[in-house]
Design an enzyme around this catalytic site. Structure first.
Site, PDB file in Angstrom:
ATOM      1  CG  LEU A  95     -39.608  96.611  47.497  1.00 40.43           C
ATOM      2  CD1 LEU A  95     -38.281  96.904  48.187  1.00 40.43           C
ATOM      3  CD2 LEU A  95     -40.161  97.887  46.854  1.00 40.43           C
ATOM      4  CE  LYS A 130     -35.671  93.455  49.655  1.00 40.65           C
ATOM      5  NZ  LYS A 130     -35.814  92.362  50.605  1.00 40.65           N
TER       6      LYS A 130
HETATM    7  S1  IVH Z   1     -39.896  99.469  50.920  1.00 40.44           S
HETATM    8  C1  IVH Z   1     -43.873  99.437  48.801  1.00 40.44           C
HETATM    9  N1  IVH Z   1     -37.526  99.717  51.985  1.00 40.44           N
HETATM   10  O1  IVH Z   1     -38.088  94.233  51.641  1.00 40.44           O
HETATM   11  C2  IVH Z   1     -42.497  99.209  49.244  1.00 40.44           C
HETATM   12  N2  IVH Z   1     -38.557  97.582  52.015  1.00 40.44           N
HETATM   13  O2  IVH Z   1     -38.955  92.897  49.172  1.00 40.44           O
HETATM   14  C3  IVH Z   1     -42.397  98.653  50.584  1.00 40.44           C
HETATM   15  N3  IVH Z   1     -37.229  95.847  53.150  1.00 40.44           N
HETATM   16  O3  IVH Z   1     -41.383  93.565  52.591  1.00 40.44           O
HETATM   17  C4  IVH Z   1     -41.057  98.191  50.990  1.00 40.44           C
HETATM   18  N4  IVH Z   1     -35.558  97.154  53.736  1.00 40.44           N
HETATM   19  O4  IVH Z   1     -39.595  93.712  54.442  1.00 40.44           O
HETATM   20  C5  IVH Z   1     -38.534  98.882  51.700  1.00 40.44           C
HETATM   21  N5  IVH Z   1     -35.448 100.091  52.977  1.00 40.44           N
HETATM   22  C6  IVH Z   1     -36.459  99.272  52.683  1.00 40.44           C
HETATM   23  C7  IVH Z   1     -36.429  97.901  53.043  1.00 40.44           C
HETATM   24  C8  IVH Z   1     -37.494  97.091  52.685  1.00 40.44           C
HETATM   25  C9  IVH Z   1     -36.055  95.926  53.799  1.00 40.44           C
HETATM   26  C10 IVH Z   1     -38.016  94.618  52.987  1.00 40.44           C
HETATM   27  C11 IVH Z   1     -39.446  94.714  53.459  1.00 40.44           C
HETATM   28  C12 IVH Z   1     -40.287  94.373  52.265  1.00 40.44           C
HETATM   29  C13 IVH Z   1     -39.314  93.633  51.406  1.00 40.44           C
HETATM   30  C14 IVH Z   1     -39.704  93.744  49.951  1.00 40.44           C
END
Ligand code: IVH
Length: 706
Positions: A95, A130
């Protein structure tokens, strides 16, 4: 075999990383040789030594433990490259980050711009905490868990299926009616409570403790023995998906509801919101709740809710255009304290600094944190080797908040009694006003202490001290430690010209920033100050507690340098009569006397002062006029003076034997008020203090205006 001589303790993080890489490769080569067809190429003892070194480095730098660490390989039962690889059917992206409300506004506005006019003109977004763990992709075929993979590089991850099956929160089967192929993605994490309990167990067993829940979760998943993973209490939140043979919903929040219905844990703080303000408000609420949440989070993720809009927005190279992670600025994290160093500030204050195993806190790598003073170390009960919790807030220096766990071999820190500066001067602890020992410890070297010298030199040349034209803070920075023409102590200023002349080709006039005229001007300005007033010299020495006023009092009381020097040396020697004599002076208290005694008790300072004085002609102090009309009176100047500067006014009054005060009180005898005088004038009038304007003052002291 490469003979590695550098001790583990001496490795920097970068060296340690390279060394772990080398050891992993070398051990893998020996494993292949041993377990494959080749004959072993090193002795068992040498092999064990390599493994031990790898382990020692990993213990010192837990954050650097490699996924293919040789430590996780147990003999021949393990495939040489650890886990098998799985190529993700749909890449696992990361992200983009937002660090401010402004960034969030830009993100939402860019979505509106990109999509153009929408029929209902409002785009809902989900906001989800997150989670600070490891992302995982779990595949189900025909309702059964078939494989699980870490994110890896986004395209290919590690096959950790056996380990994921040990996590009871992750269902092994999906309910009837679920699509044929389902890939649920989300975060594997360890709850704070379970992390602390695990570390307690590790410590009790004499094993190295983990640094933070995220690293522990990663380490636990990377156990080749799934029984170890099973004992680690890992948890999971579902929030995304990979390949799906059929989409059970057309929105993000709808998918989360489906995951929940299938038996996956989903985060209870997830919301569907439709304005920037609502996103920011939710972010702030989560920020407040954060410390009390049972797991670590490092931000809030916003995602466009509707899948059709997500599809229109699409992706940049590594991240979706429809999502962003709004990070928290200040963050707490746990890491190991590897050493406590002492830093000497420009005032000589000794500050203990915690050296930490590098850790990313709020997007910044933290390697040091302040421990403030010896009392703080005692209060926190922190020892070298402990895992400590640290906090970083904005630009503030990271703080150590407390101890998370302490190994048996942690070392208690002894605050040094000798300053780490190369003078080996004693560390002193000042008394505060009430005679209580203060918390600040200082190097007694003052001007002679290399850590304090540059700041002392800046003070020495400042306006109220030697006030040398063309030699200010900037020039001290230029000359201090210079190779050809250094000014490292005050006497060097007065030998500058002679030393420059001896420098042959490397003359100051030929250097950047100087020319013939400016170099000559500087030497002239220095020569002009070779004759200096006694009070300016005393003030210029920068002795603690000896300000401009105190310097004047001392100059007037002792009259010449020889007497000041004699008194100061006697005080340093503990001579009672000398101490009492100085203590009895108006406006001079025990703190000043103690400070002077300390300064002149330090041989390096005496040498520095002696060599300076050799270069100077010191003007004796003017004896205050006993017969002036204002002798012995206390005068306050206020308002904007028009006929003299504030400094001139003060000097004149003092020359005439008056005392100049900054504020009006019952003790004030005269208030000289220029135009625009305010509260001081009112107060003086209320107290019945004699007030006058500048002309009145000149008349009183019988000076005719020029
Ligand atoms: S969405 C295409 N949702 O953050 C989008 N990621 O910086 C995929 N993460 O690798 C990720 N909580 O390990 C998403 N609610 C959440 C999240 C989350 C933690 C982590 C995940 C990802 C990283 C990206």
């Amino acid at each position: 075999m490469t003979q590695e001589t550098q001790p583990v303790d001496a490795l920097t993080e970068v060296e340690a990383k390279a060394e772990l890489e080398r050891l992993a490769a070398e051990l893998a080569r020996h494993d292949a040789a041993y377990h494959g067809h080749d004959a072993p190429i090193i002795s068992d003892a040498d092999y064990d030594a390599l493994k031990r070194r790898n382990e020692e480095i990993e213990i010192r730098f837990p954050a650097l433990v490699r996924i293919d660490s040789p430590r996780f390989k147990v003999g021949s039962s393990v495939v040489a490259d650890g886990f098998g690889k799985i190529t993700h059917s749909v890449p696992m992206l990361s992200l983009d980050n937002a660090f401010s409300d402004e960034d969030v506004r830009d993100f939402v506005n860019s979505i509106y711009r990109f999509l153009g006019q929408l029929p209902d003109n409002s785009i809902a977004l989900t906001a989800e905490p997150k989670i600070d763990g490891l992302s995982m992709s779990i595949r189900y075929e025909d309702g059964k868990l078939t494989s699980a993979a870490t994110r890896g590089d986004g395209t290919t991850g590690e096959n950790v299926t056996a380990n994921i099956r040990t996590i009871s929160e992750i269902p092994n089967t999906l309910p009837a009616g679920a699509p044929l192929v389902v890939e649920v993605r989300g975060e594997v994490y360890m709850a704070k409570e379970d992390f602390l309990a695990l570390n307690e167990r590790m410590a009790a067993e004499g094993k190295p403790t983990y640094v933070n829940p995220r690293n522990t979760a990663a380490g636990s998943l990377r156990q080749l023995d799934a029984k170890v993973t099973a004992s680690r209490k890992l948890r999971f939140f579902a929030y995304a998906w990979g390949e799906m043979s059929e989409m059970p919903s057309d929105t993000q929040h709808g998918m989360i509801e489906v995951f929940e219905a299938w038996g996956f844990p989903v985060n209870p703080l997830t919301r569907r919101l439709d304005s920037i303000e609502a996103l920011i408000e939710h972010y702030n609420e989560i920020g407040i709740a954060r410390a009390d949440l049972p797991y670590d989070i490092d931000g809030v993720v916003y995602k466009v809710d509707r899948h059709d809009l997500q599809a229109r927005l699409g992706f940049r190279s590594r991240s979706p255009r429809w999502a962003i992670a709004h990070k928290f600025p200040a963050e707490k994290a746990a890491t190991r304290l590897t050493a406590i160093d002492i830093q000497v500030g420009r005032t000589g204050a000794l500050t203990p600094v915690a050296r930490l195993e590098p850790i990313t806190v709020g997007g910044v790598v933290v390697t040091n944190a302040t421990l403030h003073n010896a009392e703080e170390i005692e209060r926190l009960k922190v020892r070298i080797g402990d895992v400590v919790q640290i906090q970083r807030a904005g630009d503030v220096i990271p703080q150590v908040l407390g101890v998370v766990s302490s190994p048996d071999d942690a070392i208690t820190f002894e605050f040094p009694k000798i300053c780490p500066c190369d003078l080996k001067t004693p560390v002193v602890r000042e008394e505060t006003a009430g005679g209580v020992e203060g918390v600040i410890r200082r190097c007694s070297g003052e001007f002679a202490c290399p850590f304090q010298r540059k700041e002392h030199l800046k003070h020495f040349v400042s306006r109220k001290a030697f006030d040398i034209d063309g030699l200010g803070e900037k020039q001290i920075e230029f000359f201090y430690g210079d190779k050809t023409l250094p000014i490292n102590q005050p006497a060097d200023i007065f030998t500058l010209k002679a030393r420059d002349e001896a420098n042959g080709l490397q003359r100051l006039k030929n250097r950047d920033g100087y020319g013939d005229t400016s170099a000559q001007k500087l030497f002239d300005a220095i020569d002009e100050r070779r004759t200096i007033a006694l009070d300016r010299l005393i003030f210029g020495l920068g002795i603690r507690h000896v300000g401009e006023q105190t310097a004047k009092t001392l100059a007037r009381a002792y009259g010449d340098w020889a007497s000041v020097n004699e008194a100061a040396l006697a005080i340093a020697d503990g001579d009672k009569a000398a101490i009492e004599e100085m203590d009895a002076l108006d406006d001079i208290g025990p703190a000043v006397v103690e400070s002077i005694g300390r300064f002149f008790g330090e041989p390096h300072n005496i040498a520095m002062v002696d060599s300076l004085v050799e270069q100077l002609t010191i003007r004796e102090a003017e004896k205050p006029a006993q017969d002036s009309p204002v002798a012995g009176l206390t005068v306050v100047f206020t308002g904007s003076l028009e006929k003299m500067t504030r400094d001139e006014a003060k000097a004149m009054a003092e020359r005439l034997g008056a005392k100049v005060a900054g504020s009006v009180s019952k003790k004030t005898d005269i208030l000289v008020a220029g135009p625009g005088a305010g509260s001081k004038l009112t107060k003086a009038q209320d107290l019945g203090v004699r007030t006058m304007d500048e002309d009145g003052w000149f008349e009183l002291v019988a000076v005719k205006e020029a």
